[in-house]
Scaffold this active site. Structure first.
Site, PDB file in Angstrom:
ATOM      1  N   CYS A   1      37.017  40.035  37.886  1.00 33.90           N
ATOM      2  CA  CYS A   1      36.406  41.336  37.579  1.00 33.90           C
ATOM      3  C   CYS A   1      34.945  41.238  37.157  1.00 33.90           C
ATOM      4  O   CYS A   1      34.209  42.228  37.232  1.00 33.90           O
ATOM      5  CB  CYS A   1      37.204  42.033  36.475  1.00 33.90           C
ATOM      6  SG  CYS A   1      38.977  42.144  36.841  1.00 33.90           S
TER       7      CYS A   1
ATOM      8  N   HIS B   1      32.856  47.254  33.965  1.00 38.29           N
ATOM      9  CA  HIS B   1      33.976  47.022  34.870  1.00 38.29           C
ATOM     10  C   HIS B   1      34.975  48.150  34.700  1.00 38.29           C
ATOM     11  O   HIS B   1      35.372  48.506  33.588  1.00 38.29           O
ATOM     12  CB  HIS B   1      34.628  45.677  34.586  1.00 38.29           C
ATOM     13  CG  HIS B   1      35.969  45.522  35.242  1.00 38.29           C
ATOM     14  ND1 HIS B   1      36.174  45.779  36.576  1.00 38.29           N
ATOM     15  CD2 HIS B   1      37.184  45.173  34.731  1.00 38.29           C
ATOM     16  CE1 HIS B   1      37.447  45.593  36.870  1.00 38.29           C
ATOM     17  NE2 HIS B   1      38.081  45.220  35.767  1.00 38.29           N
TER      18      HIS B   1
ATOM     19  N   ASN C   1      41.281  50.195  39.509  1.00 33.25           N
ATOM     20  CA  ASN C   1      40.641  48.913  39.207  1.00 33.25           C
ATOM     21  C   ASN C   1      40.451  48.157  40.518  1.00 33.25           C
ATOM     22  O   ASN C   1      41.422  47.676  41.104  1.00 33.25           O
ATOM     23  CB  ASN C   1      41.524  48.127  38.234  1.00 33.25           C
ATOM     24  CG  ASN C   1      40.917  46.786  37.849  1.00 33.25           C
ATOM     25  OD1 ASN C   1      40.020  46.283  38.496  1.00 33.25           O
ATOM     26  ND2 ASN C   1      41.448  46.192  36.784  1.00 33.25           N
TER      27      ASN C   1
END
Length: 315
Positions: free
Chosen positions: A113, A241, A271
């Site tokens: 990430c 993020h 995500n």
């Protein structure tokens, strides 16, 4: 040369949209449950004939076009991804082949990430050292390939997509547009976010990640601003993020960027791992929420428990 800047950005998402109601027909969940816990409403899912390098190439092509550059102008391709199925050719080489970029250095960066902000820093350092003139920096992940769609704790989180930036050198007569990176990791907690096994599957210890992100990362994000010579109040944008709205909002509040637009693309994209920061950044710029020259904090965190952040100027 005394620095580098982002000349242009672009993003891409697959056409298929998976809603919370769709997921409720697959696992024991509901729209209300998902929204209350992670803030996600929808996510985009790539088909079996859309590999991660194709997602990356679409986003990169848009960034190239926005910069007014040809593929031959690029001499470095960096792709941040953790969902490449094949080991070789790497994703960067496949993107270069799709776009017709001749003879670039082509490397993948796997920091999950936080991959895009690591790759962006690597491109900045490479350009500053004179080893490249123009770089394509891409964050792309096809999380649907590594998701257990029977596990309601993880399948509600993920989406697929890509975002890209063109990074180029700037001379002494121009202020650098990419600030110093602040990066690091907590290796002993690397097990908290995993993509492992055969076939590989995404798993995480959600409460551990939440506690770490909301208690440890605000101070680290402030240090990234300090390295750029800015206070959080000076920021026009904050792109964290896009893990979970319940992480993004308290982290942004504790950072103290009171005048900044805070990216909340997680609500419509889920995500997307390494894609999440450039995807959200590109969308903010595209809809006019950020203007050319605005200082924006990009801050990635997650797998390995790694983090990396820098202040950039919006192209």
């Amino acid at each position: 040369m005394n620095g580098s800047r982002i000349a242009a950005i672009g993003h891409y998402q697959p056409a298929k949209v998976l809603t919370n109601d769709d997921l409720a027909g697959m696992v024991d969940t509901s729209d209300a449950w998902i929204r209350s816990r992670v803030g996600i409403r929808t996510r985009h899912i790539a088909g079996p004939d859309e590999p991660v390098d194709e997602l990356a190439a679409h986003a990169a092509a848009k960034a190239l076009a926005a910069a007014g550059l040809a593929p031959a102008d690029i001499d470095l391709v960096l792709v941040a991804t953790s969902t490449a199925i094949d080991r070789s050719p790497n994703t960067a080489a496949r993107v270069a082949a799709r776009l017709g970029i001749p003879r670039p250095a082509a490397m993948d960066v796997n920091v999950v990430c936080a991959g895009f902000t690591h790759a962006l820093a690597t491109a900045d350092h490479t350009v500053r050292a004179g080893a490249a003139t123009r770089a394509l920096v891409i964050g792309a992940d096809k999380m649907s390939d590594v998701t257990d769609w029977t596990d309601r704790s993880t399948c509600v989180l993920v989406g697929d997509g890509a975002g890209a930036a063109v990074v180029e050198a700037c001379g002494p007569d121009r202020e650098p547009g990419i600030g110093p990176v602040l990066w690091g990791s907590v290796p002993e907690m690397g097990h908290a976010v995993r993509i492992e096994g055969t076939p590989p599957r995404f798993a995480q210890e959600g409460q551990s990640v939440y506690r770490w992100a909301t208690t440890q990362l605000p101070a680290i994000a402030r240090q990234a601003c300090e390295k750029a010579g800015l206070a959080p109040e000076d920021l026009a944008g904050v792109v964290l993020h896009q893990a979970n709205l319940r992480i993004i909002e308290p982290l942004a509040e504790k950072l103290g960027a009171v005048r900044a637009v805070v990216a909340r693309d997680v609500t419509e994209s889920g995500n997307t791992s390494a894609a999440s920061i450039p995807l959200a950044f590109s969308k903010l710029a595209e809809r006019g929420a950020l203007s050319t020259g605005d200082p924006v904090l990009l801050f990635g965190f997650g797998g390995n428990l790694s983090y990396a952040g820098q202040v950039v100027r919006c192209p």
